[in-house]
Design an enzyme around this catalytic site. Structure first.
Site, PDB file in Angstrom:
ATOM      1  N   HIS A  28       1.165  -1.198  -0.289  1.00  0.00           N
ATOM      2  CA  HIS A  28       0.067  -0.275  -0.170  1.00  0.00           C
ATOM      3  C   HIS A  28       0.780   0.959   0.192  1.00  0.00           C
ATOM      4  O   HIS A  28       0.651   1.980   1.038  1.00  0.00           O
ATOM      5  CB  HIS A  28      -0.549   0.260   0.993  1.00  0.00           C
ATOM      6  CG  HIS A  28      -2.062  -0.040   0.871  1.00  0.00           C
ATOM      7  ND1 HIS A  28      -2.683  -1.053  -0.006  1.00  0.00           N
ATOM      8  CD2 HIS A  28      -3.316   1.555   0.953  1.00  0.00           C
ATOM      9  CE1 HIS A  28      -4.494  -0.602  -0.391  1.00  0.00           C
ATOM     10  NE2 HIS A  28      -4.565   1.033   0.342  1.00  0.00           N
TER      11      HIS A  28
ATOM     12  N   TYR B  39     -12.625 -10.363  -1.871  1.00  0.00           N
ATOM     13  CA  TYR B  39     -11.514 -10.043  -2.534  1.00  0.00           C
ATOM     14  C   TYR B  39     -10.169  -9.905  -1.446  1.00  0.00           C
ATOM     15  O   TYR B  39      -9.317  -9.946  -1.307  1.00  0.00           O
ATOM     16  CB  TYR B  39     -11.481  -8.866  -3.311  1.00  0.00           C
ATOM     17  CG  TYR B  39     -10.800  -7.791  -3.646  1.00  0.00           C
ATOM     18  CD1 TYR B  39      -9.460  -7.984  -4.241  1.00  0.00           C
ATOM     19  CD2 TYR B  39     -10.402  -6.979  -2.900  1.00  0.00           C
ATOM     20  CE1 TYR B  39      -8.314  -7.892  -4.937  1.00  0.00           C
ATOM     21  CE2 TYR B  39      -9.297  -5.930  -2.677  1.00  0.00           C
ATOM     22  CZ  TYR B  39      -8.540  -6.545  -3.852  1.00  0.00           C
ATOM     23  OH  TYR B  39      -7.305  -5.696  -4.487  1.00  0.00           O
ATOM     24  N   TYR B  40     -10.884  -9.111  -0.246  1.00  0.00           N
ATOM     25  CA  TYR B  40     -10.421  -9.198   1.266  1.00  0.00           C
ATOM     26  C   TYR B  40      -9.509  -9.687   1.702  1.00  0.00           C
ATOM     27  O   TYR B  40      -8.566  -9.930   2.020  1.00  0.00           O
ATOM     28  CB  TYR B  40     -10.786  -8.651   2.097  1.00  0.00           C
ATOM     29  CG  TYR B  40     -11.508  -6.854   1.171  1.00  0.00           C
ATOM     30  CD1 TYR B  40     -10.828  -6.042   1.162  1.00  0.00           C
ATOM     31  CD2 TYR B  40     -13.206  -6.772   1.607  1.00  0.00           C
ATOM     32  CE1 TYR B  40     -11.488  -4.383   0.708  1.00  0.00           C
ATOM     33  CE2 TYR B  40     -13.482  -5.198   1.338  1.00  0.00           C
ATOM     34  CZ  TYR B  40     -12.578  -4.648   0.721  1.00  0.00           C
ATOM     35  OH  TYR B  40     -13.110  -3.204   0.078  1.00  0.00           O
TER      36      TYR B  40
END
Length: 208
Positions: A142, A180-181
């Site tokens: 991130h 997805y997470y």
């Protein structure tokens, strides 16, 4: 908004008048809807530039990602294209500590971008592996203050187009966000099978 990122640090500034929902920006935008609309419009321009006009048909680098981010959001945020300097989490899940980002990005460039791009002559299984692992590792790092998910999709699309395929169809990812997470979280244990399944769905959807 309950799904906004939890930010700790001095750079977690919001635009005055936005009720702490819109990040401090050059344009004075206070509305979440207005910011979302602007970011989408600018992202469409970036896609046109990167995927259509000037596809980087070569080895990608971390600097490419910073350049894309700066081109996308440079007129909106002061920190566009710069590595994140605040710690961030979402729904109790913490991304990489900001102090580790330079080292992690260098590792990412070496272990993912230099390893797989350009994705020429890859069969489907090899491309699925490359996109899935690259996507998971980028999201876990991130590296930017905002826009990591959308930029990671652009990266996946560039890899697909480098291989001679169409950009991915992300409808499965969008309709089952929990899956997805969970696929991202499992990447912490270097378990990439769930993301490979999602990437395979996205590739087959694009080809349909």
């Amino acid at each position: 908004m309950t799904d906004r990122y939890a930010v700790h640090g001095t750079q977690g500034e919001f635009q005055p008048g936005s009720n702490d929902l819109v990040l401090a920006n050059k344009l004075g935008i206070q509305s979440v809807e207005d910011m979302d609309d602007l970011e989408l419009e600018l992202l469409q321009r970036l896609y046109e530039e990167v995927l259509v006009k000037h596809l980087p048909n070569r080895v990608l680098t971390a600097e490419d990602l910073k350049t894309w981010h700066r081109r996308w959001l440079g007129n909106v945020f002061e920190w566009a294209g710069q590595e994140r300097s605040v710690n961030m989490g979402k729904d109790g899940f913490m991304f990489a500590a900001s102090a580790q980002i330079p080292r992690l990005l260098a590792d990412f460039e070496r272990s993912c971008l230099a390893r797989w791009t350009p994705c020429h002559d890859m069969d489907t299984d090899a491309l699925v592996d490359a996109i899935a692992i690259t996507h998971v590792e980028f999201i876990l790092i991130h590296p930017f203050r905002e826009g990591n998910g959308r930029l990671s999709r652009l990266l996946a699309d560039v890899m697909a187009v480098q291989s001679g395929r169409l950009p991915l169809d992300y409808s499965t990812w969008n309709t089952d966000r929990p899956a997805y997470y969970q696929a991202i979280h499992q990447g912490l244990q270097m378990e990439y099978a769930p993301m490979k399944w999602l990437v395979a769905q996205a590739l087959s959807g694009a080809a349909a």
